[in-house]
Design a protein around this motif. Structure first.
Motif, PDB file in Angstrom:
ATOM      1  N   GLN A 116       0.857  -1.181   0.000  1.00 40.87           N
ATOM      2  CA  GLN A 116       0.000   0.000   0.000  1.00 40.87           C
ATOM      3  C   GLN A 116       0.897   1.236   0.000  1.00 40.87           C
ATOM      4  O   GLN A 116       1.550   1.525   1.004  1.00 40.87           O
ATOM      5  CB  GLN A 116      -0.902   0.001   1.236  1.00 40.87           C
ATOM      6  N   ILE A 117       0.916   1.941  -1.106  1.00 42.97           N
ATOM      7  CA  ILE A 117       1.837   3.065  -1.274  1.00 42.97           C
ATOM      8  C   ILE A 117       1.034   4.328  -1.565  1.00 42.97           C
ATOM      9  O   ILE A 117       0.172   4.339  -2.451  1.00 42.97           O
ATOM     10  CB  ILE A 117       2.840   2.797  -2.406  1.00 42.97           C
ATOM     11  N   THR A 118       1.316   5.376  -0.801  1.00 44.65           N
ATOM     12  CA  THR A 118       0.677   6.676  -1.018  1.00 44.65           C
ATOM     13  C   THR A 118       1.666   7.618  -1.683  1.00 44.65           C
ATOM     14  O   THR A 118       2.794   7.778  -1.217  1.00 44.65           O
ATOM     15  CB  THR A 118       0.195   7.282   0.312  1.00 44.65           C
ATOM     16  N   LEU A 119       1.230   8.237  -2.784  1.00 41.35           N
ATOM     17  CA  LEU A 119       2.041   9.204  -3.505  1.00 41.35           C
ATOM     18  C   LEU A 119       1.683  10.613  -3.051  1.00 41.35           C
ATOM     19  O   LEU A 119       0.494  10.943  -2.924  1.00 41.35           O
ATOM     20  CB  LEU A 119       1.808   9.087  -5.008  1.00 41.35           C
ATOM     21  N   PRO A 120       2.683  11.474  -2.816  1.00 42.12           N
ATOM     22  CA  PRO A 120       2.395  12.864  -2.447  1.00 42.12           C
ATOM     23  C   PRO A 120       2.039  13.691  -3.669  1.00 42.12           C
ATOM     24  O   PRO A 120       2.097  13.220  -4.809  1.00 42.12           O
ATOM     25  CB  PRO A 120       3.720  13.326  -1.839  1.00 42.12           C
ATOM     26  N   HIS A 121       1.666  14.941  -3.418  1.00 46.41           N
ATOM     27  CA  HIS A 121       1.400  15.911  -4.489  1.00 46.41           C
ATOM     28  C   HIS A 121       0.364  15.384  -5.479  1.00 46.41           C
ATOM     29  O   HIS A 121       0.469  15.583  -6.682  1.00 46.41           O
ATOM     30  CB  HIS A 121       2.702  16.271  -5.231  1.00 46.41           C
ATOM     31  N   ALA A 122      -0.643  14.669  -4.925  1.00 46.48           N
ATOM     32  CA  ALA A 122      -1.717  14.102  -5.744  1.00 46.48           C
ATOM     33  C   ALA A 122      -1.180  13.223  -6.864  1.00 46.48           C
ATOM     34  O   ALA A 122      -1.763  13.151  -7.943  1.00 46.48           O
ATOM     35  CB  ALA A 122      -2.609  15.217  -6.299  1.00 46.48           C
ATOM     36  N   GLY A 123      -0.066  12.551  -6.581  1.00 44.20           N
ATOM     37  CA  GLY A 123       0.552  11.703  -7.598  1.00 44.20           C
ATOM     38  C   GLY A 123       1.533  12.421  -8.483  1.00 44.20           C
ATOM     39  O   GLY A 123       2.123  11.814  -9.379  1.00 44.20           O
ATOM     40  N   GLY A 124       1.719  13.736  -8.250  1.00 45.61           N
ATOM     41  CA  GLY A 124       2.628  14.501  -9.101  1.00 45.61           C
ATOM     42  C   GLY A 124       2.181  14.461 -10.549  1.00 45.61           C
ATOM     43  O   GLY A 124       0.992  14.543 -10.856  1.00 45.61           O
ATOM     44  N   ALA A 125       3.143  14.303 -11.436  1.00 40.71           N
ATOM     45  CA  ALA A 125       2.830  14.280 -12.871  1.00 40.71           C
ATOM     46  C   ALA A 125       2.336  12.918 -13.336  1.00 40.71           C
ATOM     47  O   ALA A 125       1.906  12.784 -14.485  1.00 40.71           O
ATOM     48  CB  ALA A 125       4.081  14.678 -13.672  1.00 40.71           C
ATOM     49  N   LEU A 126       2.384  11.899 -12.477  1.00 40.99           N
ATOM     50  CA  LEU A 126       2.100  10.538 -12.933  1.00 40.99           C
ATOM     51  C   LEU A 126       0.687  10.351 -13.487  1.00 40.99           C
ATOM     52  O   LEU A 126       0.537   9.835 -14.605  1.00 40.99           O
ATOM     53  CB  LEU A 126       2.367   9.550 -11.800  1.00 40.99           C
ATOM     54  N   PRO A 127      -0.394  10.723 -12.776  1.00 41.78           N
ATOM     55  CA  PRO A 127      -1.724  10.455 -13.328  1.00 41.78           C
ATOM     56  C   PRO A 127      -1.978  11.163 -14.661  1.00 41.78           C
ATOM     57  O   PRO A 127      -2.589  10.586 -15.567  1.00 41.78           O
ATOM     58  CB  PRO A 127      -2.668  10.975 -12.235  1.00 41.78           C
ATOM     59  N   ILE A 128      -1.495  12.393 -14.788  1.00 39.85           N
ATOM     60  CA  ILE A 128      -1.751  13.165 -16.003  1.00 39.85           C
ATOM     61  C   ILE A 128      -1.012  12.580 -17.205  1.00 39.85           C
ATOM     62  O   ILE A 128      -1.493  12.661 -18.344  1.00 39.85           O
ATOM     63  CB  ILE A 128      -1.331  14.639 -15.785  1.00 39.85           C
ATOM     64  N   LEU A 129       0.142  11.959 -16.970  1.00 38.80           N
ATOM     65  CA  LEU A 129       0.962  11.411 -18.058  1.00 38.80           C
ATOM     66  C   LEU A 129       0.738   9.924 -18.280  1.00 38.80           C
ATOM     67  O   LEU A 129       1.448   9.304 -19.079  1.00 38.80           O
ATOM     68  CB  LEU A 129       2.445  11.665 -17.780  1.00 38.80           C
ATOM     69  N   MET A 130      -0.240   9.336 -17.621  1.00 34.85           N
ATOM     70  CA  MET A 130      -0.420   7.899 -17.712  1.00 34.85           C
ATOM     71  C   MET A 130      -0.771   7.432 -19.121  1.00 34.85           C
ATOM     72  O   MET A 130      -0.378   6.345 -19.545  1.00 34.85           O
ATOM     73  CB  MET A 130      -1.497   7.453 -16.719  1.00 34.85           C
ATOM     74  N   GLY A 131      -1.485   8.264 -19.882  1.00 35.70           N
ATOM     75  CA  GLY A 131      -1.773   7.890 -21.263  1.00 35.70           C
ATOM     76  C   GLY A 131      -0.502   7.699 -22.076  1.00 35.70           C
ATOM     77  O   GLY A 131      -0.423   6.814 -22.944  1.00 35.70           O
ATOM     78  N   ARG A 132       0.503   8.510 -21.790  1.00 34.63           N
ATOM     79  CA  ARG A 132       1.775   8.376 -22.495  1.00 34.63           C
ATOM     80  C   ARG A 132       2.485   7.072 -22.105  1.00 34.63           C
ATOM     81  O   ARG A 132       3.074   6.400 -22.960  1.00 34.63           O
ATOM     82  CB  ARG A 132       2.655   9.590 -22.184  1.00 34.63           C
ATOM     83  N   LEU A 133       2.430   6.711 -20.826  1.00 33.96           N
ATOM     84  CA  LEU A 133       3.014   5.438 -20.415  1.00 33.96           C
ATOM     85  C   LEU A 133       2.272   4.261 -21.039  1.00 33.96           C
ATOM     86  O   LEU A 133       2.894   3.270 -21.451  1.00 33.96           O
ATOM     87  CB  LEU A 133       3.002   5.320 -18.895  1.00 33.96           C
ATOM     88  N   ASP A 134       0.961   4.357 -21.121  1.00 35.50           N
ATOM     89  CA  ASP A 134       0.194   3.290 -21.777  1.00 35.50           C
ATOM     90  C   ASP A 134       0.578   3.166 -23.247  1.00 35.50           C
ATOM     91  O   ASP A 134       0.704   2.053 -23.778  1.00 35.50           O
ATOM     92  CB  ASP A 134      -1.302   3.567 -21.658  1.00 35.50           C
ATOM     93  N   ALA A 135       0.759   4.305 -23.910  1.00 31.50           N
ATOM     94  CA  ALA A 135       1.168   4.260 -25.320  1.00 31.50           C
ATOM     95  C   ALA A 135       2.536   3.611 -25.462  1.00 31.50           C
ATOM     96  O   ALA A 135       2.781   2.826 -26.386  1.00 31.50           O
ATOM     97  CB  ALA A 135       1.176   5.676 -25.901  1.00 31.50           C
ATOM     98  N   GLY A 136       3.444   3.923 -24.541  1.00 33.53           N
ATOM     99  CA  GLY A 136       4.753   3.290 -24.567  1.00 33.53           C
ATOM    100  C   GLY A 136       4.670   1.793 -24.330  1.00 33.53           C
ATOM    101  O   GLY A 136       5.422   1.013 -24.925  1.00 33.53           O
ATOM    102  N   TRP A 137       3.740   1.371 -23.473  1.00 35.48           N
ATOM    103  CA  TRP A 137       3.542  -0.056 -23.197  1.00 35.48           C
ATOM    104  C   TRP A 137       3.134  -0.804 -24.466  1.00 35.48           C
ATOM    105  O   TRP A 137       3.468  -1.982 -24.639  1.00 35.48           O
ATOM    106  CB  TRP A 137       2.490  -0.191 -22.112  1.00 35.48           C
TER     107      TRP A 137
END
Length: 224
Positions: A116-137
């Motif tokens: 169970q891991i909590t990310l600070p700063h509302a996840g930082g840039a991660l949630p907003i850039l997740m589409g880019r990570l999915d495209a890379g996948w």
């Protein structure tokens, strides 16, 4: 750097670069009154969290069922973020995103699904850039070791509310879920909220989801 989060005692440090010692300290501190979780940097002396060195420590944290709260200690960017306080304004949310990405793409969450891991700063840039990570996948072989696409792992994290943006929190609520948000204040730093609850109330939430964020979700994480 990593510490044990405690209600009553000072935070014992985990010597993360010496995993056997870190596990011994975890076992000792987990028996102390009030210890409820682990506080850990988004990197450890510039080693990312999927470094094999940390694998036995994460395995023991999972066994002990202790939640982990991440926060940047050493951020990316170097001299390029030296001006305008960018080391904090950009460095912190970027480093949070990098840490989350390593936990996902490095397979830590596949190997330890009960972490169970909590990310600070509302996840930082991660949630907003997740589409880019999915495209890379889809197109990049380096990312295809995962059991699922990267965005599926967003539900493995919790997120604090220190976003300084109502639309960002609404994005998290709509795409990840109210049960994944915990109240954050960043007290006593200058980039924290003067009144964390006042900021939350800008979202005009109904009573039940508001109470979840104010304490219900955190109580479940910390088993209190």
């Amino acid at each position: 750097m990593a510490e044990l989060l405690s209600e009553r005692t000072g935070p014992p440090l985990l010597p993360m670069l010496k995993p056997r010692d870190a596990i011994d300290e975890l076992d000792r501190a987990a028996e102390l009154p009030g210890v409820r979780g682990v506080y850990m940097g988004t990197n450890i002396d510039n080693r990312d969290l999927d470094d094999p060195l940390f694998e036995p420590v994460f395995a023991r944290i999972e066994q002990l069922d202790l939640p982990v709260f991440l926060h940047p200690q050493q951020t990316v960017g170097g001299a390029r973020l030296g001006d305008f306080y960018l080391s904090n304004l950009l460095g912190n949310p970027f480093d949070t995103a990098i840490a989350g990405s390593h936990l996902i793409l490095g397979g830590v969450l596949d190997r330890h699904p009960r972490l169970q891991i909590t990310l600070p700063h509302a996840g930082g840039a991660l949630p907003i850039l997740m589409g880019r990570l999915d495209a890379g996948w889809v197109v990049r072989p380096e990312t295809r070791r995962l059991a699922q696409k990267p965005s599926d792992y967003l539900l493995h994290f919790s997120y604090d509310t220190v976003s300084h943006s109502g639309p960002v929190l609404n994005f998290l609520i709509q795409n990840i879920g109210i049960e994944r948000l915990v109240l954050g204040g960043d007290y006593c730093f200058d980039m924290g909220y003067d009144q964390a609850i006042d900021f939350l109330d800008r979202l005009a939430l109904s009573l039940e989801p508001r109470n979840q964020i104010l304490g219900g979700n955190a109580a479940k994480l910390l088993t209190i």
